[in-house]
Motif scaffolding. Structure first.
Motif, PDB file in Angstrom:
ATOM      1  N   SER A  95       0.810  -1.213   0.000  1.00 56.03           N
ATOM      2  CA  SER A  95       0.000   0.000   0.000  1.00 56.03           C
ATOM      3  C   SER A  95       0.845   1.265   0.000  1.00 56.03           C
ATOM      4  O   SER A  95       0.609   2.184  -0.791  1.00 56.03           O
ATOM      5  CB  SER A  95      -0.938  -0.013   1.206  1.00 56.03           C
ATOM      6  OG  SER A  95      -1.677   1.193   1.292  1.00 56.03           O
ATOM      7  N   ASN A  96       1.855   1.306   0.876  1.00 57.94           N
ATOM      8  CA  ASN A  96       2.624   2.540   1.059  1.00 57.94           C
ATOM      9  C   ASN A  96       3.746   2.724   0.048  1.00 57.94           C
ATOM     10  O   ASN A  96       4.073   3.859  -0.311  1.00 57.94           O
ATOM     11  CB  ASN A  96       3.196   2.581   2.480  1.00 57.94           C
ATOM     12  CG  ASN A  96       2.119   2.758   3.535  1.00 57.94           C
ATOM     13  OD1 ASN A  96       1.359   3.713   3.505  1.00 57.94           O
ATOM     14  ND2 ASN A  96       2.042   1.825   4.473  1.00 57.94           N
ATOM     15  N   LEU A  97       4.355   1.640  -0.392  1.00 57.41           N
ATOM     16  CA  LEU A  97       5.472   1.757  -1.333  1.00 57.41           C
ATOM     17  C   LEU A  97       5.043   1.636  -2.785  1.00 57.41           C
ATOM     18  O   LEU A  97       5.633   2.270  -3.666  1.00 57.41           O
ATOM     19  CB  LEU A  97       6.533   0.694  -1.028  1.00 57.41           C
ATOM     20  CG  LEU A  97       7.280   0.834   0.306  1.00 57.41           C
ATOM     21  CD1 LEU A  97       8.381  -0.215   0.405  1.00 57.41           C
ATOM     22  CD2 LEU A  97       7.883   2.239   0.451  1.00 57.41           C
ATOM     23  N   PHE A  98       4.014   0.828  -3.038  1.00 56.39           N
ATOM     24  CA  PHE A  98       3.620   0.577  -4.421  1.00 56.39           C
ATOM     25  C   PHE A  98       2.218   1.078  -4.761  1.00 56.39           C
ATOM     26  O   PHE A  98       1.777   0.971  -5.904  1.00 56.39           O
ATOM     27  CB  PHE A  98       3.709  -0.929  -4.718  1.00 56.39           C
ATOM     28  CG  PHE A  98       5.067  -1.503  -4.445  1.00 56.39           C
ATOM     29  CD1 PHE A  98       6.156  -1.174  -5.236  1.00 56.39           C
ATOM     30  CD2 PHE A  98       5.272  -2.365  -3.379  1.00 56.39           C
ATOM     31  CE1 PHE A  98       7.418  -1.696  -4.979  1.00 56.39           C
ATOM     32  CE2 PHE A  98       6.530  -2.893  -3.103  1.00 56.39           C
ATOM     33  CZ  PHE A  98       7.617  -2.553  -3.907  1.00 56.39           C
ATOM     34  N   GLY A  99       1.512   1.603  -3.776  1.00 53.11           N
ATOM     35  CA  GLY A  99       0.191   2.163  -4.027  1.00 53.11           C
ATOM     36  C   GLY A  99      -0.854   1.136  -4.411  1.00 53.11           C
ATOM     37  O   GLY A  99      -1.827   1.452  -5.108  1.00 53.11           O
ATOM     38  N   VAL A 100      -0.677  -0.091  -3.959  1.00 58.27           N
ATOM     39  CA  VAL A 100      -1.623  -1.163  -4.287  1.00 58.27           C
ATOM     40  C   VAL A 100      -2.831  -1.088  -3.350  1.00 58.27           C
ATOM     41  O   VAL A 100      -2.680  -0.970  -2.138  1.00 58.27           O
ATOM     42  CB  VAL A 100      -0.950  -2.547  -4.147  1.00 58.27           C
ATOM     43  CG1 VAL A 100      -1.966  -3.668  -4.390  1.00 58.27           C
ATOM     44  CG2 VAL A 100       0.210  -2.660  -5.123  1.00 58.27           C
ATOM     45  N   ALA A 101      -4.027  -1.149  -3.917  1.00 57.68           N
ATOM     46  CA  ALA A 101      -5.247  -1.133  -3.109  1.00 57.68           C
ATOM     47  C   ALA A 101      -5.318  -2.408  -2.280  1.00 57.68           C
ATOM     48  O   ALA A 101      -4.909  -3.481  -2.740  1.00 57.68           O
ATOM     49  CB  ALA A 101      -6.477  -1.025  -4.005  1.00 57.68           C
TER      50      ALA A 101
END
Length: 233
Positions: A95-101
């Protein structure tokens, strides 16, 4: 690798592909799409699981005697919390490094089928943990571990485990779980331990999907992130 392991791999792959023919057959008999998928999945995985266990019966008996029931139960409980922690860390990284939901399309798809056909719940709670641990931990991890070392076997088997879920946006979460299961297998020298831990973990996920709202999950993730960041920094 023993011949029976190759038989088990063939059985597993055939079971995964059998729905291509089996589900349409049940649809032709009048079942709804979700019921057809659910019923065929349970039938095919029941047969596959029983067949695998029969092929591995001598090894299961030996593992249980070697590890001891108390040790298996203890590490199943500890392993559940370890897997839960590892998956949460992996989720925060995604979530925080790759912006994955945080939502998993794979999990949502399975739960949609389960809500329409409750019998399908047996697949993630019972049959998937047994068959996946036999394939990815006992056969793949175990075979590589004998020839290389723990780290190499863990990485290869966990990547295979993650990739086989076909949810590549959450590859790290599945990898984290696979790594914990591999650790439990080596720690207790029994495939029963990761199977039991996998069952408990999947059961909690299924129950959470039924009774916990997305808002609750988001609040939990935010609280966990605050605790971890506060603890690390």
């Amino acid at each position: 690798m023993p011949r029976r392991y190759w038989y088990i791999i063939i059985i597993y792959i055939a079971t995964q592909l059998s729905g291509i023919l089996g589900a349409p057959l049940l649809l032709a008999l009048g079942l709804s799409q979700s019921d057809a998928i659910a019923v065929w999945s349970i039938i095919s995985f029941t047969i596959a699981t029983v067949w695998m266990l029969i092929l591995l019966k001598p090894e299961f008996a030996e593992n249980s005697a070697h590890a001891g029931t108390g040790k298996i139960i203890l590490w199943t409980i500890l392993g559940f919390f370890l897997a839960l922690f590892a998956q949460n860390i992996a989720g925060l990284i995604e979530s925080n490094l790759f912006g994955v939901a945080p939502e998993s399309e794979n999990t949502e798809l399975l739960m949609d089928i389960a809500r329409q056909s409750p019998i399908f719940i047996l697949l993630p709670v019972v049959f998937a943990p047994i068959t996946e641990e036999i394939i990815f931990r006992k056969i793949i991890f175990g075979s590589i571990y004998k020839r290389t070392n723990f780290l190499v076997a863990l990485v290869i088997s966990s990547l295979a485990f993650a990739a086989f879920h076909f949810d590549f946006t959450h590859l790290l979460i599945y990898f984290a779980a696979g790594a914990v299961f591999a650790f439990l297998y080596v720690k207790t020298k029994s495939i029963i331990t990761p199977i039991a831990t996998h069952m408990v973990l999947n059961t909690v996920v299924v129950v959470a999907q039924y009774f916990i709202t997305e808002e609750d999950l988001e609040n939990y993730r935010q609280q966990l992130e605050t605790i971890l960041i506060g603890g690390i920094f």
